[in-house]
Structures are given as structure tokens and as C-alpha cells.
Design a protein around this motif. Structure first.
Motif, PDB file in Angstrom:
ATOM      1  N   ILE A 116      -5.399 -12.489  -9.261  1.00 52.04           N
ATOM      2  CA  ILE A 116      -6.700 -11.900  -8.924  1.00 52.04           C
ATOM      3  C   ILE A 116      -6.493 -10.470  -8.450  1.00 52.04           C
ATOM      4  CG2 ILE A 116      -8.688 -12.005  -7.368  1.00 52.04           C
ATOM      5  CD1 ILE A 116      -8.400 -15.017  -7.314  1.00 52.04           C
ATOM      6  N   ILE A 117      -7.344  -9.588  -8.962  1.00 56.30           N
ATOM      7  CA  ILE A 117      -7.398  -8.215  -8.461  1.00 56.30           C
ATOM      8  C   ILE A 117      -8.624  -8.093  -7.564  1.00 56.30           C
ATOM      9  CG2 ILE A 117      -7.646  -5.781  -9.064  1.00 56.30           C
ATOM     10  CD1 ILE A 117      -6.443  -6.469 -11.820  1.00 56.30           C
ATOM     11  N   ALA A 118      -8.415  -7.729  -6.289  1.00 52.49           N
ATOM     12  CA  ALA A 118      -9.529  -7.459  -5.378  1.00 52.49           C
ATOM     13  C   ALA A 118      -9.999  -6.027  -5.618  1.00 52.49           C
ATOM     14  CB  ALA A 118      -9.093  -7.646  -3.927  1.00 52.49           C
ATOM     15  N   GLY A 119     -11.282  -5.869  -5.939  1.00 50.70           N
ATOM     16  CA  GLY A 119     -11.804  -4.557  -6.305  1.00 50.70           C
ATOM     17  C   GLY A 119     -11.842  -3.548  -5.177  1.00 50.70           C
ATOM     18  N   ASN A 120     -11.812  -4.016  -3.930  1.00 50.77           N
ATOM     19  CA  ASN A 120     -11.732  -3.124  -2.765  1.00 50.77           C
ATOM     20  C   ASN A 120     -11.315  -3.942  -1.556  1.00 50.77           C
ATOM     21  OD1 ASN A 120     -14.156  -4.280  -1.561  1.00 50.77           O
ATOM     22  ND2 ASN A 120     -15.319  -3.055  -3.028  1.00 50.77           N
ATOM     23  N   ASP A 121     -11.188  -3.281  -0.407  1.00 47.04           N
ATOM     24  CA  ASP A 121     -10.644  -3.960   0.770  1.00 47.04           C
ATOM     25  C   ASP A 121     -11.578  -5.038   1.321  1.00 47.04           C
ATOM     26  OD1 ASP A 121     -12.376  -1.832   1.472  1.00 47.04           O
ATOM     27  OD2 ASP A 121     -11.555  -1.738   3.490  1.00 47.04           O
ATOM     28  N   LEU A 122     -12.893  -4.862   1.208  1.00 48.36           N
ATOM     29  CA  LEU A 122     -13.810  -5.881   1.720  1.00 48.36           C
ATOM     30  C   LEU A 122     -13.778  -7.130   0.845  1.00 48.36           C
ATOM     31  CD1 LEU A 122     -16.898  -3.773   2.885  1.00 48.36           C
ATOM     32  CD2 LEU A 122     -14.919  -4.541   4.204  1.00 48.36           C
ATOM     33  N   ALA A 123     -13.664  -6.930  -0.469  1.00 47.35           N
ATOM     34  CA  ALA A 123     -13.493  -8.083  -1.356  1.00 47.35           C
ATOM     35  C   ALA A 123     -12.181  -8.788  -1.046  1.00 47.35           C
ATOM     36  CB  ALA A 123     -13.524  -7.624  -2.813  1.00 47.35           C
ATOM     37  N   LEU A 124     -11.152  -8.022  -0.746  1.00 44.04           N
ATOM     38  CA  LEU A 124      -9.857  -8.604  -0.388  1.00 44.04           C
ATOM     39  C   LEU A 124      -9.978  -9.516   0.833  1.00 44.04           C
ATOM     40  CD1 LEU A 124      -6.719  -8.754  -0.552  1.00 44.04           C
ATOM     41  CD2 LEU A 124      -6.682  -6.710   0.909  1.00 44.04           C
ATOM     42  N   LEU A 125     -10.709  -9.068   1.841  1.00 42.77           N
ATOM     43  CA  LEU A 125     -10.868  -9.879   3.054  1.00 42.77           C
ATOM     44  C   LEU A 125     -11.549 -11.207   2.756  1.00 42.77           C
ATOM     45  CD1 LEU A 125     -11.880  -7.132   5.650  1.00 42.77           C
ATOM     46  CD2 LEU A 125      -9.709  -8.346   5.505  1.00 42.77           C
ATOM     47  N   GLU A 126     -12.549 -11.187   1.880  1.00 46.44           N
ATOM     48  CA  GLU A 126     -13.227 -12.436   1.514  1.00 46.44           C
ATOM     49  C   GLU A 126     -12.272 -13.378   0.784  1.00 46.44           C
ATOM     50  OE1 GLU A 126     -16.382 -13.292   2.470  1.00 46.44           O
ATOM     51  OE2 GLU A 126     -16.130 -11.466   3.660  1.00 46.44           O
ATOM     52  N   ILE A 127     -11.439 -12.827  -0.086  1.00 48.74           N
ATOM     53  CA  ILE A 127     -10.452 -13.638  -0.799  1.00 48.74           C
ATOM     54  C   ILE A 127      -9.456 -14.239   0.176  1.00 48.74           C
ATOM     55  CG2 ILE A 127      -8.566 -13.555  -2.485  1.00 48.74           C
ATOM     56  CD1 ILE A 127     -10.172 -11.291  -3.897  1.00 48.74           C
ATOM     57  N   LEU A 128      -8.975 -13.440   1.122  1.00 52.05           N
ATOM     58  CA  LEU A 128      -7.990 -13.930   2.086  1.00 52.05           C
ATOM     59  C   LEU A 128      -8.594 -15.002   2.998  1.00 52.05           C
ATOM     60  CD1 LEU A 128      -6.108 -10.645   3.078  1.00 52.05           C
ATOM     61  CD2 LEU A 128      -5.383 -12.436   1.484  1.00 52.05           C
ATOM     62  N   ASN A 129      -9.870 -14.859   3.341  1.00 47.55           N
ATOM     63  CA  ASN A 129     -10.535 -15.904   4.135  1.00 47.55           C
ATOM     64  C   ASN A 129     -10.575 -17.224   3.361  1.00 47.55           C
ATOM     65  OD1 ASN A 129     -11.170 -14.613   6.568  1.00 47.55           O
ATOM     66  ND2 ASN A 129     -12.938 -13.603   5.685  1.00 47.55           N
ATOM     67  N   TYR A 130     -10.885 -17.153   2.086  1.00 48.67           N
ATOM     68  CA  TYR A 130     -10.916 -18.363   1.253  1.00 48.67           C
ATOM     69  C   TYR A 130      -9.509 -18.970   1.164  1.00 48.67           C
ATOM     70  CZ  TYR A 130     -11.820 -21.494  -2.669  1.00 48.67           C
ATOM     71  OH  TYR A 130     -11.937 -22.610  -3.467  1.00 48.67           O
ATOM     72  N   VAL A 131      -8.517 -18.121   0.984  1.00 47.12           N
ATOM     73  CA  VAL A 131      -7.123 -18.575   0.896  1.00 47.12           C
ATOM     74  C   VAL A 131      -6.723 -19.351   2.141  1.00 47.12           C
ATOM     75  CG1 VAL A 131      -4.736 -17.723   0.964  1.00 47.12           C
ATOM     76  CG2 VAL A 131      -6.338 -16.823  -0.736  1.00 47.12           C
ATOM     77  N   GLU A 171      -8.771 -20.829   4.403  1.00 43.71           N
ATOM     78  CA  GLU A 171      -9.584 -22.034   4.568  1.00 43.71           C
ATOM     79  C   GLU A 171      -9.150 -23.162   3.638  1.00 43.71           C
ATOM     80  OE1 GLU A 171     -13.586 -20.771   3.989  1.00 43.71           O
ATOM     81  OE2 GLU A 171     -13.599 -19.462   5.765  1.00 43.71           O
ATOM     82  N   HIS A 172      -8.604 -22.819   2.468  1.00 44.72           N
ATOM     83  CA  HIS A 172      -8.266 -23.838   1.471  1.00 44.72           C
ATOM     84  C   HIS A 172      -6.755 -24.003   1.293  1.00 44.72           C
ATOM     85  CE1 HIS A 172     -12.488 -22.950   0.585  1.00 44.72           C
ATOM     86  NE2 HIS A 172     -12.537 -24.170   0.085  1.00 44.72           N
ATOM     87  N   HIS A 173      -6.003 -23.435   2.233  1.00 44.10           N
ATOM     88  CA  HIS A 173      -4.541 -23.631   2.283  1.00 44.10           C
ATOM     89  C   HIS A 173      -3.875 -23.258   0.960  1.00 44.10           C
ATOM     90  CE1 HIS A 173      -5.433 -25.661   6.030  1.00 44.10           C
ATOM     91  NE2 HIS A 173      -6.261 -26.477   5.375  1.00 44.10           N
ATOM     92  N   ILE A 174      -4.319 -22.172   0.387  1.00 44.44           N
ATOM     93  CA  ILE A 174      -3.742 -21.669  -0.860  1.00 44.44           C
ATOM     94  C   ILE A 174      -2.473 -20.883  -0.544  1.00 44.44           C
ATOM     95  CG2 ILE A 174      -4.117 -19.989  -2.722  1.00 44.44           C
ATOM     96  CD1 ILE A 174      -7.054 -20.919  -2.730  1.00 44.44           C
ATOM     97  N   VAL A 175      -1.482 -21.030  -1.404  1.00 47.96           N
ATOM     98  CA  VAL A 175      -0.210 -20.327  -1.215  1.00 47.96           C
ATOM     99  C   VAL A 175      -0.108 -19.198  -2.232  1.00 47.96           C
ATOM    100  CG1 VAL A 175       2.306 -20.530  -1.204  1.00 47.96           C
ATOM    101  CG2 VAL A 175       0.897 -22.439  -0.395  1.00 47.96           C
ATOM    102  N   ILE A 176       0.002 -17.981  -1.731  1.00 49.93           N
ATOM    103  CA  ILE A 176       0.152 -16.794  -2.577  1.00 49.93           C
ATOM    104  C   ILE A 176       1.633 -16.400  -2.584  1.00 49.93           C
ATOM    105  CG2 ILE A 176      -0.444 -14.353  -2.794  1.00 49.93           C
ATOM    106  CD1 ILE A 176      -3.101 -14.972  -1.511  1.00 49.93           C
ATOM    107  N   PRO A 177       2.230 -16.091  -3.726  1.00 48.03           N
ATOM    108  CA  PRO A 177       1.655 -16.012  -5.071  1.00 48.03           C
ATOM    109  C   PRO A 177       1.837 -17.300  -5.886  1.00 48.03           C
ATOM    110  CG  PRO A 177       3.807 -14.994  -5.088  1.00 48.03           C
ATOM    111  CD  PRO A 177       3.585 -15.484  -3.681  1.00 48.03           C
ATOM    112  N   LYS A 178       2.223 -18.411  -5.220  1.00 48.92           N
ATOM    113  CA  LYS A 178       2.460 -19.663  -5.959  1.00 48.92           C
ATOM    114  C   LYS A 178       1.197 -20.142  -6.680  1.00 48.92           C
ATOM    115  CE  LYS A 178       3.775 -24.499  -5.307  1.00 48.92           C
ATOM    116  NZ  LYS A 178       4.123 -25.556  -4.319  1.00 48.92           N
TER     117      LYS A 178
END
Length: 331
Positions: free
Chosen positions: A242-257, A259-266
């Protein structure tokens, strides 16, 4: 207590009013060091404050500019403001900052308010919706510079990131790493130039690199909807990166990550267009395409002050700044 006047300071220091005026306006060329010291001591002793209104009327300048940012929560906005303020402060100009929240009505009110306050010029992150107001500033030769965004067919100098190169860096870095199913997530487009440009270039690059051509891999929503939209994306399509289009979009992605125990970059790789202060501290450290925010802010301030002083010779010019890929561990 009666207000201390320039005449009071002159009498106390034993000099003329014109000498005090020269000192206040920092014209020391023919002033002895002893005279400067006497005036400085008189100002301190009498607690004299120069009349800024009278000074502005005399010099036809308020020595103040306005900056209207699209969203002050962006790390880019904060860095740019700091750079503008630093440069203007070095030249004894003051800066008034307003936050438009990407709201055309707020932007219009702030432009009118700042001009009513006789600021000497404006640096604006334009919403793109107040075309008549922008055109009126051009017609009346009011000093204005656009930052981060441009308006097509409008002769206002603009300082921009090379958004095409920024998206190219992000996509090509992911492709080189072997990722194929790449999504782009950003705030709602509206008429915001960088977001529109980044989506346009992303579409072109997916075709160029023979990536899956599917509108579902482009998510553009209001910030409050991005997390739920990410969930929908991950459950409906295979996503490698995923490419975050800007820093605020990035924060929303990281919040989801989180909350759902996602492992980056796995589970999926992540790269952001815009650096963030915690980018190298996050685990894993975040790969980003950074904007040269301080250089862009300084350039915008330089251009505006040249316009205010009448030294700017070009009509309209687009100043493109190159992004920088900072490779870390998230992809």
C-alpha cells in the motif's frame, strides 16, 4: 499613564525625533555607536513602543504576511510554516497563520480578513474553489504565491513537489522489491492538485509496469472513512503493498494495522508519500518519499517578499522540488 512618544524618547536621549525615527527603522549608517547606546537606554528606561500603525502608513507596509494552510495537521504544513516564519523573521516580517481545513468558505473568509488587515501579501495552499477571488488578486497585482498546489490557467507563481516523480519513486521501489498487487490510499480528491496528480500518475504506472489495473486498488475517501475502506479493500482483493498518499492517510492506515494486529511488511508492505517525525522510530521503520518542506517554504517566502518589494520580474512560474526516497524496513 500617558503613552510615551517619540518626542519623549528624543528629549530623554538628547537627540532629534528624526534620529529616533532612523533608529526605530534600523537605519544606522550615519549614526555613532554612542548615539545608538543612548537611544537604546532611553527606549528601555521609558518603556517606549514604536507606533506600528504610523510606521506602516509612512512606509506603506505592515511588514506582515498571511499564510493560509489547507490543513495544519499535516506534518508538511508545520514544517513549511516553520521555514516561512524563520525566513520572514530574519527580514523583520511577521507571519499570521490561518488553517482553512480544505474548506473553500473558510479560505475565502481568511483571504478577505487578512487583506482587510492590510497584510502585504499571502502564501496560500489553495482549495481550488475560489477561482474568482484568485483571479481578482491577479488582476489587482496583489502579491500572492501558491504552495503545494497550483490552479491551471491561473498566473500565480506556485511552489510544488514533483508529484509525478514522488509516485514514480514509490511504485518503482515496490516493483523492484517484487510487489505486484499495489494499492494507493489517499484523502478524498476534491479539487486538490497533489492528490489528483498522484492518482493520475499511479494509474499510468500500473499500466506501464503491467500491474493489476483495477479501480478497486485506488481508495480515495474522507479521512474518517479510510480505515473502514482499508478493511473493505483487504477483504475484497489480494494486496501486496500500500502507498499512503500523504501523512494523514498514513496515520489512518497505521491505526487500522494496530487494531487488527497486522504485521508489516509480512501482511503487506507500506510506503508513504510524506515523511513523519516518528518514521524511523516506528517498528518496522517506515519507508517514505519525503518532501523538501523547509526548502519549499523558504522559496515561497522569498518569492512573496520579492513580489512585495517589486523585485519579482516573471509573471507566473512553477517551481518544482524533487522528492527523496528514504528506504527503511516497511517494504
Amino acid at each position: 499613564m500617558n503613552k510615551v512618544t517619540m518626542a519623549d524618547v528624543a528629549a530623554y536621549a538628547g537627540v532629534s525625533k528624526s534620529t529616533i525615527s532612523q533608529y526605530v527603522n534600523k537605519r544606522y549608517k550615519f549614526m555613532s555607536e554612542s548615539t545608538k547606546i543612548r537611544i537604546e537606554e532611553a527606549i528601555k528606561e521609558l518603556n517606549y513602543r514604536p507606533n506600528s500603525v504610523a510606521r506602516s502608513l509612512k512606509q506603506k507596509s505592515t511588514f506582515t504576511i498571511g499564510v493560509i494552510v489547507s490543513n495544519i495537521l499535516h506534518a508538511f504544513s508545520t514544517q513549511v510554516i516553520r521555514s516561512i516564519e524563520d525566513y520572514c523573521n530574519s527580514l523583520d516580517f511577521h507571519v499570521i497563520v490561518c488553517n482553512a481545513d480544505d474548506n473553500p468558505e473558510k479560505e475565502e473568509r481568511y483571504i478577505q480578513m487578512l487583506r482587510d488587515k492590510q497584510v502585504d501579501g499571502l502564501i496560500v495552499f489553495p482549495t481550488g474553489e475560489n477561482l474568482e477571488l484568485y483571479e481578482e488578486m491577479v488582476k489587482t497585482n496583489y502579491p500572492v504565491v501558491f504552495l503545494d498546489r497550483k490552479i491551471p490557467d491561473l498566473k500565480i507563481s506556485s511552489v510544488l513537489l514533483d508529484n509525478e516523480q514522488a509516485v514514480k519513486m514509490a511504485v518503482e521501489h515496490l516493483v523492484e522489491k517484487g510487489y505486484k498487487k499495489i494499492a494507493l490510499m489517499t484523502n478524498a480528491l476534491h479539487r486538490v492538485f497533489p492528490r489528483q496528480e498522484r492518482v493520475r500518475v499511479f494509474k499510468e504506472l500500473t499500466s506501464l509496469h503491467q500491474l493489476p489495473i483495477d479501480e478497486g486498488y485506488i481508495v480515495s475517501r474522507d479521512l474518517g472513512q479510510l480505515k473502514s475502506s482499508l478493511g473493505e479493500l483487504l477483504t475484497s482483493k489480494p494486496v501486496d503493498a500500500i502507498i499512503a498518499g500523504n501523512d494523514l492517510a498514513l496515520l489512518e492506515i497505521l491505526n487500522y494495522v494496530k487494531e487488527h494486529h497486522i504485521v508489516i511488511p509480512k501482511d503487506f508492505a507500506l510506503i508513504s508519500i510524506d515523511d513523519v517525525s516518528f518514521g524511523n522510530l516506528y517498528n518496522p521503520a517506515l519507508t517514505v518519499v519525503a518532501q523538501p518542506a523547509f526548502e519549499m517554504g523558504k522559496k515561497a517566502a522569498e518569492l512573496l517578499l520579492e513580489k512585495i518589494k517589486g523585485d519579482f520580474k516573471e509573471e507566473e512560474h512553477i517551481y518544482l522540488f524533487q522528492p527523496v526516497l528514504i528506504e527503511r524496513d516497511s517494504c
